[in-house]
Design a protein around this motif. Sequence first.
Motif, PDB file in Angstrom:
ATOM      1  N   GLU A  18       0.828  -1.205   0.000  1.00 38.09           N
ATOM      2  CA  GLU A  18       0.000   0.000   0.000  1.00 38.09           C
ATOM      3  C   GLU A  18       0.865   1.258   0.000  1.00 38.09           C
ATOM      4  O   GLU A  18       1.977   1.256  -0.529  1.00 38.09           O
ATOM      5  CB  GLU A  18      -0.989  -0.036   1.165  1.00 38.09           C
ATOM      6  CG  GLU A  18      -1.923  -1.240   1.085  1.00 38.09           C
ATOM      7  CD  GLU A  18      -3.010  -1.258   2.132  1.00 38.09           C
ATOM      8  OE1 GLU A  18      -3.504  -0.185   2.509  1.00 38.09           O
ATOM      9  OE2 GLU A  18      -3.377  -2.359   2.567  1.00 38.09           O
ATOM     10  N   LEU A  19       0.380   2.335   0.575  1.00 38.44           N
ATOM     11  CA  LEU A  19       1.175   3.566   0.559  1.00 38.44           C
ATOM     12  C   LEU A  19       2.308   3.525   1.568  1.00 38.44           C
ATOM     13  O   LEU A  19       3.241   4.313   1.501  1.00 38.44           O
ATOM     14  CB  LEU A  19       0.311   4.806   0.738  1.00 38.44           C
ATOM     15  CG  LEU A  19      -0.539   5.048   1.982  1.00 38.44           C
ATOM     16  CD1 LEU A  19       0.227   5.240   3.247  1.00 38.44           C
ATOM     17  CD2 LEU A  19      -1.433   6.227   1.733  1.00 38.44           C
ATOM     18  N   ARG A  20       2.260   2.574   2.482  1.00 38.87           N
ATOM     19  CA  ARG A  20       3.327   2.442   3.480  1.00 38.87           C
ATOM     20  C   ARG A  20       4.665   2.084   2.837  1.00 38.87           C
ATOM     21  O   ARG A  20       5.725   2.384   3.367  1.00 38.87           O
ATOM     22  CB  ARG A  20       2.953   1.366   4.500  1.00 38.87           C
ATOM     23  CG  ARG A  20       1.796   1.779   5.377  1.00 38.87           C
ATOM     24  CD  ARG A  20       0.988   0.542   5.787  1.00 38.87           C
ATOM     25  NE  ARG A  20      -0.041   0.861   6.748  1.00 38.87           N
ATOM     26  CZ  ARG A  20      -1.202   1.407   6.441  1.00 38.87           C
ATOM     27  NH1 ARG A  20      -1.480   1.734   5.202  1.00 38.87           N
ATOM     28  NH2 ARG A  20      -2.091   1.662   7.374  1.00 38.87           N
ATOM     29  N   GLY A  21       4.622   1.436   1.700  1.00 34.88           N
ATOM     30  CA  GLY A  21       5.832   1.132   0.943  1.00 34.88           C
ATOM     31  C   GLY A  21       6.040   2.084  -0.217  1.00 34.88           C
ATOM     32  O   GLY A  21       7.176   2.387  -0.585  1.00 34.88           O
ATOM     33  N   ALA A  22       4.954   2.559  -0.789  1.00 37.69           N
ATOM     34  CA  ALA A  22       5.045   3.419  -1.971  1.00 37.69           C
ATOM     35  C   ALA A  22       5.619   4.796  -1.652  1.00 37.69           C
ATOM     36  O   ALA A  22       6.405   5.340  -2.428  1.00 37.69           O
ATOM     37  CB  ALA A  22       3.662   3.558  -2.615  1.00 37.69           C
ATOM     38  N   ILE A  23       5.244   5.365  -0.528  1.00 33.67           N
ATOM     39  CA  ILE A  23       5.736   6.704  -0.176  1.00 33.67           C
ATOM     40  C   ILE A  23       7.253   6.694   0.059  1.00 33.67           C
ATOM     41  O   ILE A  23       7.967   7.500  -0.546  1.00 33.67           O
ATOM     42  CB  ILE A  23       4.953   7.307   1.005  1.00 33.67           C
ATOM     43  CG1 ILE A  23       3.548   7.691   0.526  1.00 33.67           C
ATOM     44  CG2 ILE A  23       5.678   8.513   1.595  1.00 33.67           C
ATOM     45  CD1 ILE A  23       2.603   8.167   1.618  1.00 33.67           C
ATOM     46  N   PRO A  24       7.770   5.808   0.894  1.00 39.18           N
ATOM     47  CA  PRO A  24       9.234   5.780   1.043  1.00 39.18           C
ATOM     48  C   PRO A  24       9.960   5.533  -0.284  1.00 39.18           C
ATOM     49  O   PRO A  24      10.979   6.153  -0.566  1.00 39.18           O
ATOM     50  CB  PRO A  24       9.490   4.637   2.027  1.00 39.18           C
ATOM     51  CG  PRO A  24       8.230   4.531   2.802  1.00 39.18           C
ATOM     52  CD  PRO A  24       7.128   4.878   1.833  1.00 39.18           C
ATOM     53  N   TYR A  25       9.409   4.641  -1.101  1.00 40.42           N
ATOM     54  CA  TYR A  25      10.030   4.366  -2.397  1.00 40.42           C
ATOM     55  C   TYR A  25      10.046   5.623  -3.264  1.00 40.42           C
ATOM     56  O   TYR A  25      11.086   5.983  -3.822  1.00 40.42           O
ATOM     57  CB  TYR A  25       9.296   3.231  -3.131  1.00 40.42           C
ATOM     58  CG  TYR A  25       9.747   3.118  -4.567  1.00 40.42           C
ATOM     59  CD1 TYR A  25      10.940   2.462  -4.875  1.00 40.42           C
ATOM     60  CD2 TYR A  25       9.026   3.708  -5.591  1.00 40.42           C
ATOM     61  CE1 TYR A  25      11.383   2.395  -6.181  1.00 40.42           C
ATOM     62  CE2 TYR A  25       9.459   3.646  -6.905  1.00 40.42           C
ATOM     63  CZ  TYR A  25      10.642   2.996  -7.193  1.00 40.42           C
ATOM     64  OH  TYR A  25      11.097   2.942  -8.490  1.00 40.42           O
ATOM     65  N   GLY A  26       8.903   6.279  -3.407  1.00 38.43           N
ATOM     66  CA  GLY A  26       8.808   7.453  -4.270  1.00 38.43           C
ATOM     67  C   GLY A  26       9.727   8.577  -3.830  1.00 38.43           C
ATOM     68  O   GLY A  26      10.442   9.173  -4.652  1.00 38.43           O
TER      69      GLY A  26
END
Length: 151
Positions: A18-26
Amino acid sequence: MGKTALFTFLMSLVPVVELRGAIPYGIASGLSVPLTFLLATIGNLVPIPFLIVFTRKVFEWLRSKAEWLDRMVSKLEAKGEKNKELVLKYEFIGLMVLVAIPLPGTGAWTGALVAVIMDMRLKKAMPAITTGVLVAGIIVTALTCGTIAVL
């Protein structure tokens, strides 16, 4: 930037990540914080209406196909049942908090599952899940930016 933006969006669609992984990645990949937040939030919310509307029918269909699928559905339902009490007790706030806490076993997908198990309608569940996703996005963004600033 285009591939990173697309991958950030697609990551946020995936359950558990979800966004818990997407935000750090981005953010770590060089996207701006506002763009990362927007892509991850929208991506995290895209599947939710479909999950709330169609999960019961999909579960029934899966149960009829194979015993191992029936067991898998039972495990998913048990996961949702585990969080059901919090949501029943506090309704909107309970569902929002369940989605907002950026820990394993929480998030929009789990919130949608709990909403389905509770027979919540989309118009009641979606605002709570959306608010929870926004809060989770703010928390994860703040933690990510703080972590990157320390490094």
